[in-house]
Design a protein around this motif. Sequence first.
Motif, PDB file in Angstrom:
ATOM      1  N   GLY A 177       3.999 -41.258 -25.754  1.00  0.00           N
ATOM      2  CA  GLY A 177       4.879 -41.672 -24.671  1.00  0.00           C
ATOM      3  C   GLY A 177       5.736 -40.612 -24.036  1.00  0.00           C
ATOM      4  O   GLY A 177       6.140 -40.757 -22.880  1.00  0.00           O
ATOM      5  N   GLU A 178       6.066 -39.539 -24.749  1.00  0.00           N
ATOM      6  CA  GLU A 178       6.950 -38.549 -24.145  1.00  0.00           C
ATOM      7  C   GLU A 178       6.322 -37.906 -22.917  1.00  0.00           C
ATOM      8  O   GLU A 178       7.029 -37.352 -22.074  1.00  0.00           O
ATOM      9  N   ALA A 179       5.010 -37.987 -22.773  1.00  0.00           N
ATOM     10  CA  ALA A 179       4.320 -37.423 -21.608  1.00  0.00           C
ATOM     11  C   ALA A 179       3.964 -38.479 -20.567  1.00  0.00           C
ATOM     12  O   ALA A 179       3.252 -38.177 -19.620  1.00  0.00           O
ATOM     13  N   TRP A 180       4.455 -39.704 -20.726  1.00  0.00           N
ATOM     14  CA  TRP A 180       4.011 -40.807 -19.888  1.00  0.00           C
ATOM     15  C   TRP A 180       4.927 -41.054 -18.690  1.00  0.00           C
ATOM     16  O   TRP A 180       5.165 -42.199 -18.306  1.00  0.00           O
ATOM     17  N   CYS A 181       5.439 -40.019 -18.073  1.00  0.00           N
ATOM     18  CA  CYS A 181       6.336 -40.234 -16.926  1.00  0.00           C
ATOM     19  C   CYS A 181       5.624 -40.934 -15.777  1.00  0.00           C
ATOM     20  O   CYS A 181       6.203 -41.809 -15.110  1.00  0.00           O
ATOM     21  N   SER A 182       4.357 -40.590 -15.547  1.00  0.00           N
ATOM     22  CA  SER A 182       3.643 -41.146 -14.403  1.00  0.00           C
ATOM     23  C   SER A 182       3.319 -42.631 -14.601  1.00  0.00           C
ATOM     24  O   SER A 182       3.669 -43.464 -13.763  1.00  0.00           O
ATOM     25  N   PRO A 183       2.641 -43.023 -15.687  1.00  0.00           N
ATOM     26  CA  PRO A 183       2.361 -44.446 -15.851  1.00  0.00           C
ATOM     27  C   PRO A 183       3.618 -45.296 -16.040  1.00  0.00           C
ATOM     28  O   PRO A 183       3.646 -46.459 -15.628  1.00  0.00           O
ATOM     29  N   THR A 184       4.664 -44.719 -16.656  1.00  0.00           N
ATOM     30  CA  THR A 184       5.910 -45.470 -16.799  1.00  0.00           C
ATOM     31  C   THR A 184       6.516 -45.745 -15.436  1.00  0.00           C
ATOM     32  O   THR A 184       6.970 -46.867 -15.142  1.00  0.00           O
ATOM     33  N   SER A 185       6.523 -44.753 -14.572  1.00  0.00           N
ATOM     34  CA  SER A 185       7.021 -44.945 -13.211  1.00  0.00           C
ATOM     35  C   SER A 185       6.153 -45.950 -12.461  1.00  0.00           C
ATOM     36  O   SER A 185       6.664 -46.826 -11.747  1.00  0.00           O
ATOM     37  N   SER A 186       4.837 -45.825 -12.619  1.00  0.00           N
ATOM     38  CA  SER A 186       3.939 -46.773 -11.950  1.00  0.00           C
ATOM     39  C   SER A 186       4.229 -48.201 -12.386  1.00  0.00           C
ATOM     40  O   SER A 186       4.292 -49.127 -11.566  1.00  0.00           O
ATOM     41  N   GLN A 187       4.447 -48.394 -13.690  1.00  0.00           N
ATOM     42  CA  GLN A 187       4.676 -49.746 -14.183  1.00  0.00           C
ATOM     43  C   GLN A 187       5.971 -50.333 -13.637  1.00  0.00           C
ATOM     44  O   GLN A 187       6.054 -51.530 -13.347  1.00  0.00           O
ATOM     45  N   MET A 188       6.983 -49.496 -13.468  1.00  0.00           N
ATOM     46  CA  MET A 188       8.237 -49.986 -12.893  1.00  0.00           C
ATOM     47  C   MET A 188       8.019 -50.552 -11.496  1.00  0.00           C
ATOM     48  O   MET A 188       8.527 -51.627 -11.150  1.00  0.00           O
ATOM     49  N   ILE A 189       7.260 -49.827 -10.681  1.00  0.00           N
ATOM     50  CA  ILE A 189       7.055 -50.269  -9.300  1.00  0.00           C
ATOM     51  C   ILE A 189       6.102 -51.452  -9.240  1.00  0.00           C
ATOM     52  O   ILE A 189       6.295 -52.377  -8.440  1.00  0.00           O
ATOM     53  N   ILE A 190       5.084 -51.465 -10.070  1.00  0.00           N
ATOM     54  CA  ILE A 190       4.167 -52.609 -10.109  1.00  0.00           C
ATOM     55  C   ILE A 190       4.948 -53.892 -10.401  1.00  0.00           C
ATOM     56  O   ILE A 190       4.755 -54.929  -9.752  1.00  0.00           O
ATOM     57  N   GLU A 191       5.861 -53.826 -11.351  1.00  0.00           N
ATOM     58  CA  GLU A 191       6.633 -55.018 -11.698  1.00  0.00           C
ATOM     59  C   GLU A 191       7.712 -55.335 -10.667  1.00  0.00           C
ATOM     60  O   GLU A 191       8.098 -56.494 -10.511  1.00  0.00           O
ATOM     61  N   TYR A 192       8.186 -54.325  -9.971  1.00  0.00           N
ATOM     62  CA  TYR A 192       9.087 -54.591  -8.848  1.00  0.00           C
ATOM     63  C   TYR A 192       8.426 -55.521  -7.840  1.00  0.00           C
ATOM     64  O   TYR A 192       9.073 -56.410  -7.264  1.00  0.00           O
ATOM     65  N   TRP A 193       7.129 -55.347  -7.637  1.00  0.00           N
ATOM     66  CA  TRP A 193       6.378 -56.187  -6.695  1.00  0.00           C
ATOM     67  C   TRP A 193       5.889 -57.480  -7.345  1.00  0.00           C
ATOM     68  O   TRP A 193       5.123 -58.228  -6.733  1.00  0.00           O
ATOM     69  N   GLY A 194       6.314 -57.747  -8.566  1.00  0.00           N
ATOM     70  CA  GLY A 194       5.990 -59.017  -9.201  1.00  0.00           C
ATOM     71  C   GLY A 194       4.628 -59.084  -9.842  1.00  0.00           C
ATOM     72  O   GLY A 194       4.127 -60.169 -10.129  1.00  0.00           O
TER      73      GLY A 194
ATOM     74  N   ASN B  74      -6.968 -34.794 -19.571  1.00  0.00           N
ATOM     75  CA  ASN B  74      -6.349 -35.097 -20.867  1.00  0.00           C
ATOM     76  C   ASN B  74      -4.888 -35.481 -20.688  1.00  0.00           C
ATOM     77  O   ASN B  74      -4.007 -35.047 -21.429  1.00  0.00           O
ATOM     78  N   GLY B  75      -4.653 -36.299 -19.673  1.00  0.00           N
ATOM     79  CA  GLY B  75      -3.301 -36.744 -19.401  1.00  0.00           C
ATOM     80  C   GLY B  75      -3.295 -37.962 -18.500  1.00  0.00           C
ATOM     81  O   GLY B  75      -4.331 -38.372 -17.965  1.00  0.00           O
ATOM     82  N   CYS B  76      -2.108 -38.513 -18.332  1.00  0.00           N
ATOM     83  CA  CYS B  76      -1.922 -39.714 -17.510  1.00  0.00           C
ATOM     84  C   CYS B  76      -1.337 -39.391 -16.156  1.00  0.00           C
ATOM     85  O   CYS B  76      -0.909 -40.297 -15.434  1.00  0.00           O
ATOM     86  N   GLY B  77      -1.300 -38.106 -15.772  1.00  0.00           N
ATOM     87  CA  GLY B  77      -0.636 -37.698 -14.541  1.00  0.00           C
ATOM     88  C   GLY B  77      -1.553 -37.438 -13.374  1.00  0.00           C
ATOM     89  O   GLY B  77      -1.140 -36.798 -12.406  1.00  0.00           O
ATOM     90  N   ASN B  78      -2.809 -37.903 -13.434  1.00  0.00           N
ATOM     91  CA  ASN B  78      -3.692 -37.789 -12.263  1.00  0.00           C
ATOM     92  C   ASN B  78      -3.126 -38.692 -11.176  1.00  0.00           C
ATOM     93  O   ASN B  78      -3.033 -39.906 -11.343  1.00  0.00           O
ATOM     94  N   TRP B  79      -2.738 -38.109 -10.067  1.00  0.00           N
ATOM     95  CA  TRP B  79      -2.038 -38.871  -9.021  1.00  0.00           C
ATOM     96  C   TRP B  79      -2.874 -40.024  -8.470  1.00  0.00           C
ATOM     97  O   TRP B  79      -2.415 -41.171  -8.467  1.00  0.00           O
ATOM     98  N   PRO B  80      -4.099 -39.782  -7.987  1.00  0.00           N
ATOM     99  CA  PRO B  80      -4.885 -40.915  -7.454  1.00  0.00           C
ATOM    100  C   PRO B  80      -5.222 -41.970  -8.508  1.00  0.00           C
ATOM    101  O   PRO B  80      -5.331 -43.154  -8.170  1.00  0.00           O
ATOM    102  N   PHE B  81      -5.365 -41.569  -9.763  1.00  0.00           N
ATOM    103  CA  PHE B  81      -5.667 -42.561 -10.798  1.00  0.00           C
ATOM    104  C   PHE B  81      -4.495 -43.524 -10.977  1.00  0.00           C
ATOM    105  O   PHE B  81      -4.691 -44.699 -11.287  1.00  0.00           O
ATOM    106  N   ASN B  82      -3.280 -43.040 -10.807  1.00  0.00           N
ATOM    107  CA  ASN B  82      -2.119 -43.921 -10.892  1.00  0.00           C
ATOM    108  C   ASN B  82      -2.070 -44.887  -9.711  1.00  0.00           C
ATOM    109  O   ASN B  82      -1.815 -46.082  -9.886  1.00  0.00           O
ATOM    110  N   ALA B  83      -2.324 -44.384  -8.512  1.00  0.00           N
ATOM    111  CA  ALA B  83      -2.341 -45.267  -7.334  1.00  0.00           C
ATOM    112  C   ALA B  83      -3.451 -46.302  -7.453  1.00  0.00           C
ATOM    113  O   ALA B  83      -3.266 -47.475  -7.099  1.00  0.00           O
ATOM    114  N   ALA B  84      -4.605 -45.879  -7.960  1.00  0.00           N
ATOM    115  CA  ALA B  84      -5.722 -46.802  -8.118  1.00  0.00           C
ATOM    116  C   ALA B  84      -5.402 -47.867  -9.166  1.00  0.00           C
ATOM    117  O   ALA B  84      -5.768 -49.043  -9.012  1.00  0.00           O
ATOM    118  N   TYR B  85      -4.719 -47.474 -10.232  1.00  0.00           N
ATOM    119  CA  TYR B  85      -4.322 -48.454 -11.250  1.00  0.00           C
ATOM    120  C   TYR B  85      -3.408 -49.514 -10.648  1.00  0.00           C
ATOM    121  O   TYR B  85      -3.592 -50.720 -10.875  1.00  0.00           O
TER     122      TYR B  85
END
Length: 463
Positions: free
Chosen positions: A270-287, A320-331
């Motif tokens: 988790g210490e490297a999960w800044c991108s998916p953590t941020s993504s999850q915050m916004i996904i849940e903001y939209w319900g 080898n990470g969760c910080g691929n920008w388009p992969f986060n948008a696609a998720y």
Amino acid sequence: MDRAGRTDRTDDISRRSVLATAAAVTALAATAAPALAAGRAADRSGAPRADRLVDNRFWVSLKDWSTGTAEGTALVTGARPGLRIKKPVGRTDYTDPHTGRTATWEYARWTAPAHRSAVPATEVIASWNARTPPGTWLQVELCGTYADGTKSPWYVMGRWTSGDNQETDIRRTSVDDQTDGKSTVWTDTLSVDDAAAGPRVVSYQLRLTLHRKPGATATPTVWRLGAMASAVPDRFTVPASKPGPARELKVPRYSQEIHAGQYPEYDNGGEAWCSPTSSQMIIEYWGRGPTPEELAWVDPSYADPQVCHAARRTFDYQYNGCGNWPFNAAYAATYKDLQGVVTRLTSLTDLETLIAAGIPAITSQSFLKEELTGAGYGTAGHLMTVIGFTADGDVIANDPASPSDPAVRRVYRRREWENIWLRTKRYNASGKVVSGTGGVCYLYFPARPSARQRAALAAVGVR
């Protein structure tokens, strides 16, 4: 010292492009501001304005999808137009580099018409919105045309699946070692090798290949495909902007740090999960969010299991990470009627426009500890969520690099934050010149935004 554990990018130049020398950087930075100021006058000749730094082109409407060349694909009509497989046009064997398994897939293909960018670009980043049922996947490719008239190869910008079934799905992956001597793909970004003297990308085509198991009826469905082309001048500082309206959005707060050590197979935990953590915050903001069934794999003793889920679904097995920008948008766009794009903004005014319309943003930045008052850390690359602005114009951010969920909300000084986000060059702790992101951000928004939201997105070049 920068904490590599909090990165979506590193100072390692194999990840990003840089200038040939620090001296060249300094010279360009010194001339960038007056050049931009001079360019703000309208050019009546019809040529691209000199201050135009970013060009977005997305295929999203039925009219858009009708303009491309279809090989075995069919249009998806209705409220959310897109593409699917109608009749496969061929078969291919694919050996997954991350499992060693070779499988045969049938495929259909769609190629976008050439898009001439309003910006002769030094970087191009593709992004897409889709869903792939088990046993299906897609590949996005990009072919650029340079200012000298030559073309790049068809670069693979991503091999992607929305699922993570170990038996039926390929491993989600970027592709390394793609170059033609003029440009190179660094994980998710096509970058011109010599931004100062080399030929820039003046137009490009995107190609989408949809795969499924032979004889199957399942098909990927794609609702959005496009790219952001940009030519942000090299700069260590940016001009200060004037504060706009104050507003704060009610966005859920999640810390990446409480997941330290969890699921180390996904970017060391988790210490490297800044991108998916941020993504999850916004996904849940939209319900939106994963179902209990989708979270059943997570250890029930872990808090915020949806963050673990986001990390797994954004993980790039090559990077080898969760910080691929388009992969986060696609998720993000795998959730019902949600869209995601990767783009660049050019000022905090752009962010204020979005916040005023109720659209938060995920921004990428890097900085030394002393460059961002109150952060308490330095980073070679970190994602955080901008949720508002104070009456004084300071930035209100949900910063996942916080010790607990309640501590995630931070207020950062406007001038400091603006500069670390928008600059393209900086000095690291060793005094070495390294890259900055130049305003990269992810935007997630409804498939049917309100009139005010559409206007705000249009104002920053996204439709």
